[in-house]
Design an enzyme around this catalytic site. Sequence first.
Site, PDB file in Angstrom:
ATOM      1  N   GLU A 179     -42.534  51.712  40.395  1.00 26.79           N
ATOM      2  CA  GLU A 179     -41.420  51.301  40.995  1.00 26.79           C
ATOM      3  C   GLU A 179     -41.509  49.918  41.752  1.00 26.79           C
ATOM      4  O   GLU A 179     -40.556  48.856  41.733  1.00 26.79           O
ATOM      5  CB  GLU A 179     -40.684  52.399  41.682  1.00 26.79           C
ATOM      6  CG  GLU A 179     -40.324  53.568  40.815  1.00 26.79           C
ATOM      7  CD  GLU A 179     -41.302  54.291  40.241  1.00 26.79           C
ATOM      8  OE1 GLU A 179     -42.596  54.145  40.793  1.00 26.79           O
ATOM      9  OE2 GLU A 179     -41.010  55.134  39.337  1.00 26.79           O
ATOM     10  N   LEU A 203     -52.367  50.687  44.159  1.00 25.17           N
ATOM     11  CA  LEU A 203     -51.249  49.871  43.652  1.00 25.17           C
ATOM     12  C   LEU A 203     -50.192  49.577  44.697  1.00 25.17           C
ATOM     13  O   LEU A 203     -49.554  50.630  45.143  1.00 25.17           O
ATOM     14  CB  LEU A 203     -50.600  50.176  42.300  1.00 25.17           C
ATOM     15  CG  LEU A 203     -51.599  50.716  41.152  1.00 25.17           C
ATOM     16  CD1 LEU A 203     -50.775  51.234  39.729  1.00 25.17           C
ATOM     17  CD2 LEU A 203     -52.463  49.589  40.777  1.00 25.17           C
ATOM     18  N   ASP A 207     -49.554  49.895  51.347  1.00 23.45           N
ATOM     19  CA  ASP A 207     -49.232  49.395  52.639  1.00 23.45           C
ATOM     20  C   ASP A 207     -49.895  48.306  53.051  1.00 23.45           C
ATOM     21  O   ASP A 207     -51.086  48.631  53.457  1.00 23.45           O
ATOM     22  CB  ASP A 207     -49.246  50.789  53.788  1.00 23.45           C
ATOM     23  CG  ASP A 207     -48.433  50.403  54.762  1.00 23.45           C
ATOM     24  OD1 ASP A 207     -48.128  49.265  55.188  1.00 23.45           O
ATOM     25  OD2 ASP A 207     -48.170  51.171  55.921  1.00 23.45           O
ATOM     26  N   SER A 234     -55.784  60.509  50.986  1.00 20.40           N
ATOM     27  CA  SER A 234     -56.760  60.034  50.161  1.00 20.40           C
ATOM     28  C   SER A 234     -57.909  59.262  51.125  1.00 20.40           C
ATOM     29  O   SER A 234     -59.215  59.484  50.701  1.00 20.40           O
ATOM     30  CB  SER A 234     -56.525  59.080  49.146  1.00 20.40           C
ATOM     31  OG  SER A 234     -55.516  59.533  48.353  1.00 20.40           O
TER      32      SER A 234
END
Length: 286
Positions: free
Chosen positions: A257, A178, A181, A159
């Site tokens: 997650e 979201l 890194d 991206s």
Amino acid sequence: MEAGPSTASPGVSVSPAPALTAGEVQLLKVPQKRFYRQRAHANVFIDHELDYPKRPELMDWSTHYPAYFSQPNEDGTITQGEKKVEWADVGCGFGGLLMALAPLFPEKLMLGMEIRTSVTKYVTDRIAATRQAQSLLPADSVDTKPGGYQNVSVIKANSMKHMPNFFAKGQLEKIFFLFPDPHFKNRKHKARIITPALLAEYAYVLRPGGILYTVTDVKDLHEWMAHHLHAHPLFEYIPTETLSDDPILEAARTATEEGQKVERNKGDKWVACFRRKEDPKEEDED
């Protein structure tokens, strides 16, 4: 700062896919993350084996959204329909946000963009399994979800390099970043997903009035992202309290997650949302 855990069901089966009968379970193999292990992050500056169109109108979406797009013509040309991908989850991980939002907004086409091969494969299989599960249910089943997850897909992509290859100017309504890194070391800050140069590209593909969502459990990264977004002339801050009843923001905080792991560890989550401003009007020449 947005902090405090929200309830979420971790589970090992596809979530939020419907419960299946014993016979249906025999027909359906639900992907499990332990078979798709990969490093937590990938180097965005090296050349990965990626397929991407030269420009958005050349993108074949039929394999991603077969319910909405027809296959390419015999001569290889692509006929673009009225539907467009409008929501993009950048660095979608294992697809928790996508799977949560898909049945809530069945008319919106949403795409996860993930650079890691194994993780992309997991999300691809997860979506396929969930679609199959939906197709096995009777039409009048209470477990049938609106849209049958036909409105969600994932693609392996960088991206930071190729957003304008997939999306036309002003095509996107929402972009999600979201738990990206954090790249803690100063020399690694150039690899962060929010930088002045990248914000120019995000502003290009995000339509005026569209919203950019950021969520992280790293305060330093939150301050970095918020600082650069505040400084950009095409973004304006949205007070988080004004979005308190927004199911999209709640899903962004709790459905991934990573977000669920932060909740289990009773960590804080830092949220900042920004709206895309209207393009500045050109001054009339004398």
